[in-house]
Design a protein around this motif. Structure first.
Motif: not given
Length: 275
Positions: A176-189
């Motif tokens: 879930e942490l890995a997903g949060a990192v990827v999702l955060t990167a995408g949302m910041w983009l």
């Protein structure tokens, strides 16, 4: 806390989903949007009733409506026979409300689906209307608006992060942490692209875009701290405060303001086209 969650979910069902549908072109989308209240209103009513046969029935009606959205995605994929960044984001947006609706039916049935508590299921309903539908749909709009590599990366990483977070529910907190990192990167983009888009927008649209993008910077940090805190001993907000901050801000600041901004941008673009 659950009252606040239900208010956020009601906004997602009644406003965010049909507003999002009005901003993308897909066969059958206009018809589904026109009839959406037939599914959304029972879904909202089910939230506010006690658990039992009536609320289960009403939630099931909403589930049928969300499955129609998923069918739109499947039909579009079959007709296009291709899967680009835009389609990945769009199909994710159209599929995730069904996950939310399934969790709603289970929660209204007092059934601990896959062993999850009823509270977790209630939060899942909210999560997949906003981190699912709204986030992926805005990512789709972003990649439609520019050919920049950052937009393409956003349209891929937001669905990918959402999917990994979903897997994390079953595989554990590190996933879930890995997903949060990827999702955060995408949302910041997504936020970065919206901020750049705001520079050429008129004043009210600029405010909406900047507010939506700025909200993401804060709310996704909260999401990261929450996910990280469940893996290593770092501080994070209690669940009640996560709902009141991360949840409400994403629903109002990011999703609602962002979709309203894109609607104004599309109206402006249509008004500038030659008759």
């Amino acid at each position: 806390m659950l009252t606040l969650v239900h208010l956020v979910v009601s906004l997602g069902m009644l406003v965010i989903v049909p507003l999002g549908l009005s901003l993308v072109k897909i066969d059958g989308g206009t018809t589904v949007r026109r009839w959406w209240p037939v599914a959304a209103v029972p879904g909202v009513i089910s939230l506010w009733l006690g658990r039992g046969p009536l609320s289960i029935t009403l939630a099931s009606i909403y589930l049928v409506g969300t499955l129609v959205l998923a069918l739109l995605a499947a039909n579009d994929l079959i007709s296009r026979k291709r899967l680009r960044a835009r389609e990945i984001a769009l199909y994710t947006a159209l599929a995730t409300p069904a996950i939310a609706a399934l969790a709603l039916v289970a929660e209204r049935s007092s059934y601990k689906l896959f062993g999850f508590s009823l509270t977790v299921l209630s939060l899942t309903v909210a999560h997949f209307h906003f981190a699912g539908f709204a986030a992926a749909l805005v990512a789709c709009l972003v990649v439609e608006s520019t050919s920049a590599k950052t937009a393409t990366a956003a349209a891929i990483s937001v669905p990918l992060g959402t999917g990994i977070v979903l897997l994390g529910f079953f595989l554990g907190d590190p996933v879930e942490l890995a997903g949060a990192v990827v999702l955060t990167a995408g949302m910041w983009l997504v936020g970065w692209t919206m901020w750049r888009r705001s520079r050429a927008a008129e004043r009210s649209t600029k405010v909406l875009l900047i507010l939506s993008a700025g909200t993401l910077m804060v709310t996704m940090l909260l999401a990261l701290s929450w996910a990280l805190g469940h893996v290593v001993a770092t501080p994070y907000l209690p669940l009640r405060w996560m709902v009141a901050t991360h949840g409400v801000a994403n629903a109002l600041g990011f999703a609602l303001c962002g979709l309203l901004a894109w609607r104004r941008l599309k109206e402006w673009d249509e008004a500038r086209r030659p008759a």
